[in-house]
Design a protein around this motif. Structure first.
Motif, short mmCIF file in Angstrom:
data_model
loop_
_atom_site.label_atom_id
_atom_site.label_comp_id
_atom_site.label_asym_id
_atom_site.label_seq_id
_atom_site.Cartn_x
_atom_site.Cartn_y
_atom_site.Cartn_z
N ASN A 96 0.81 -1.21 0.00
CA ASN A 96 0.00 0.00 0.00
C ASN A 96 0.85 1.26 0.00
OD1 ASN A 96 -2.43 -1.39 0.01
ND2 ASN A 96 -2.40 -1.59 2.22
N THR A 97 2.14 1.13 0.26
CA THR A 97 3.03 2.28 0.37
C THR A 97 3.66 2.62 -0.97
OG1 THR A 97 3.53 1.67 2.64
CG2 THR A 97 5.09 3.14 1.58
N VAL A 98 3.86 1.64 -1.81
CA VAL A 98 4.55 1.87 -3.08
C VAL A 98 3.76 1.23 -4.22
CG1 VAL A 98 6.03 -0.18 -2.87
CG2 VAL A 98 6.83 1.76 -4.19
N SER A 99 3.74 1.94 -5.35
CA SER A 99 3.10 1.38 -6.54
C SER A 99 4.03 1.58 -7.74
CB SER A 99 1.74 2.04 -6.81
OG SER A 99 1.91 3.42 -7.06
N PHE A 100 3.85 0.73 -8.73
CA PHE A 100 4.73 0.75 -9.89
C PHE A 100 3.92 0.73 -11.18
CE2 PHE A 100 7.04 -1.51 -6.56
CZ PHE A 100 8.22 -0.79 -6.53
N GLU A 101 4.50 1.31 -12.18
CA GLU A 101 4.01 1.19 -13.56
C GLU A 101 5.24 0.95 -14.41
OE1 GLU A 101 2.04 3.90 -17.07
OE2 GLU A 101 1.74 4.51 -14.99
N THR A 102 5.25 -0.12 -15.18
CA THR A 102 6.39 -0.45 -16.02
C THR A 102 6.00 -0.26 -17.48
OG1 THR A 102 7.06 -2.11 -14.40
CG2 THR A 102 8.12 -2.21 -16.54
N VAL A 103 6.83 0.51 -18.18
CA VAL A 103 6.59 0.79 -19.60
C VAL A 103 7.81 0.32 -20.39
CG1 VAL A 103 6.16 2.60 -21.30
CG2 VAL A 103 5.21 2.82 -19.00
N GLU A 104 7.55 -0.61 -21.31
CA GLU A 104 8.64 -1.09 -22.17
C GLU A 104 8.79 -0.16 -23.36
OE1 GLU A 104 9.48 -5.50 -22.61
OE2 GLU A 104 7.32 -5.49 -22.19
N ASN A 105 10.04 0.09 -23.75
CA ASN A 105 10.31 0.83 -24.97
C ASN A 105 11.46 0.16 -25.71
OD1 ASN A 105 12.77 1.81 -23.82
ND2 ASN A 105 11.66 3.49 -22.84
N GLU A 106 11.92 0.75 -26.79
CA GLU A 106 12.95 0.09 -27.62
C GLU A 106 14.30 -0.02 -26.92
OE1 GLU A 106 12.96 4.44 -28.26
OE2 GLU A 106 11.37 2.96 -28.52
N LYS A 107 14.55 0.76 -25.89
CA LYS A 107 15.84 0.72 -25.19
C LYS A 107 15.81 -0.11 -23.91
CE LYS A 107 17.36 5.09 -27.04
NZ LYS A 107 17.87 6.41 -26.77
N GLY A 108 14.63 -0.44 -23.42
CA GLY A 108 14.52 -1.20 -22.18
C GLY A 108 13.17 -0.94 -21.52
N CYS A 109 13.21 -0.67 -20.22
CA CYS A 109 11.98 -0.46 -19.46
C CYS A 109 12.12 0.76 -18.57
CB CYS A 109 11.68 -1.65 -18.57
SG CYS A 109 11.39 -3.19 -19.43
N ARG B 284 10.03 -3.05 -3.20
CA ARG B 284 8.83 -3.52 -2.49
C ARG B 284 9.18 -4.16 -1.14
NH1 ARG B 284 6.64 -6.25 -6.69
NH2 ARG B 284 5.36 -4.62 -7.53
N MET B 285 10.38 -4.74 -1.02
CA MET B 285 10.79 -5.38 0.24
C MET B 285 10.79 -4.41 1.40
SD MET B 285 14.00 -7.80 -0.52
CE MET B 285 13.96 -9.04 -1.77
N ASN B 286 11.22 -3.17 1.14
CA ASN B 286 11.32 -2.18 2.21
C ASN B 286 11.26 -0.78 1.61
OD1 ASN B 286 11.76 -0.74 4.53
ND2 ASN B 286 13.53 -1.92 5.17
N PRO B 287 10.06 -0.33 1.19
CA PRO B 287 9.96 0.97 0.54
C PRO B 287 10.34 2.13 1.46
CG PRO B 287 7.80 -0.09 0.70
CD PRO B 287 8.80 -1.05 1.23
N GLN B 288 10.15 1.97 2.76
CA GLN B 288 10.51 3.05 3.69
C GLN B 288 12.02 3.27 3.68
OE1 GLN B 288 8.55 0.43 4.51
NE2 GLN B 288 6.58 1.34 4.98
N ALA B 289 12.79 2.19 3.68
CA ALA B 289 14.25 2.31 3.65
C ALA B 289 14.71 2.89 2.31
CB ALA B 289 14.92 0.97 3.90
N PHE B 290 14.06 2.47 1.22
CA PHE B 290 14.39 3.01 -0.11
C PHE B 290 14.19 4.52 -0.12
CE2 PHE B 290 12.75 4.16 -4.38
CZ PHE B 290 13.90 3.93 -5.12
N TYR B 291 13.03 4.96 0.34
CA TYR B 291 12.74 6.40 0.39
C TYR B 291 13.73 7.11 1.32
CZ TYR B 291 10.34 10.74 1.51
OH TYR B 291 10.03 12.07 1.71
N GLY B 292 14.02 6.50 2.47
CA GLY B 292 14.94 7.09 3.43
C GLY B 292 16.34 7.26 2.87
N LYS B 293 16.82 6.26 2.13
CA LYS B 293 18.16 6.35 1.54
C LYS B 293 18.23 7.44 0.48
CE LYS B 293 19.62 1.68 2.59
NZ LYS B 293 20.01 0.37 2.11
N ILE B 294 17.18 7.57 -0.28
CA ILE B 294 17.16 8.64 -1.29
C ILE B 294 17.17 10.00 -0.59
CG2 ILE B 294 15.74 9.76 -3.07
CD1 ILE B 294 15.05 6.94 -4.05
N MET B 295 16.36 10.14 0.46
CA MET B 295 16.33 11.41 1.18
C MET B 295 17.67 11.69 1.87
SD MET B 295 13.57 12.82 0.43
CE MET B 295 13.69 14.22 1.53
#
Length: 192
Positions: free
Chosen positions: A119-132, A166-177
């Protein structure tokens, strides 16, 4: 003695109906919240703690005896521990093995953390000619904390990135901050 066909994962599987009822009451007492029937089933049987059939028999008996009750909140059914169930959990908890009590509590906390992370993190994946491109949105309640687009060379890498976040979105956000707040202007090291 030959062990090649023995399944060691079944060693902790509790099949005594009374021990299972005490174990489930213990768990509901510890988490102090309503748990959906699906969640409780996954917690009790997913970690190979309780046999599926024993679990169903125990829950049926718990509902009949007033140890738990089923309530509906926002159209979703939940099991809640009654006062009778709470008293039984406290008084008889030692009748369920300590290892099983620890295991069911750990399974439940992992499930609740996973549900919160979903519920904390959501994703949308879009493929293109170079990758995703992976569009990642982190939220806290109704507030968007971060929206970030990451590149992955292929869908397999994109799925790996999403699973790691997804394993730990709070830590991901915290590391970026932390990085943003500690970031400094580049100063070249010039030596003659």
């Amino acid at each position: 003695m030959k062990f090649s066909n023995f399944d060691f994962s079944d060693m902790n599987n509790i099949d005594d109906i009374y021990a299972v009822k005490i174990l489930l009451c213990y768990f509901l007492n510890k988490v102090q919240r309503g748990v959906t029937p699906t969640q409780l089933l996954e917690i009790a049987t997913g970690g190979n703690i309780v046999n599926y059939f024993t679990y169903n028999h125990a829950v049926e008996s718990m509902l009949e005896n007033g140890l738990i009750l089923e309530t509906t909140i926002d159209g979703e059914n939940y099991y809640e521990l009654t006062e009778k169930g709470r008293n039984g959990a406290e008084e008889f908890k030692t009748m369920a093995p300590k290892s099983a009590r620890e295991k069911i509590l750990a399974e439940g906390l992992r499930l609740f953390a996973r549900l919160k992370n979903e519920n904390t993190v959501s994703f949308e994946t879009v493929e293109n000619e170079k990758g995703c491109e992976i569009k990642c949105v982190c939220v806290d309640n109704d507030m968007k904390l971060m929206e970030l687009t990451l590149f992955a060379p292929d869908m397999e890498q994109a799925e790996l990135i999403k699973s790691k976040i997804r394993m730990n979105p709070q830590a991901f956000y915290g590391k970026i901050m932390d990085f943003v707040l500690d970031n400094e202007e580049y100063v070249p090291n010039i030596k003659d």
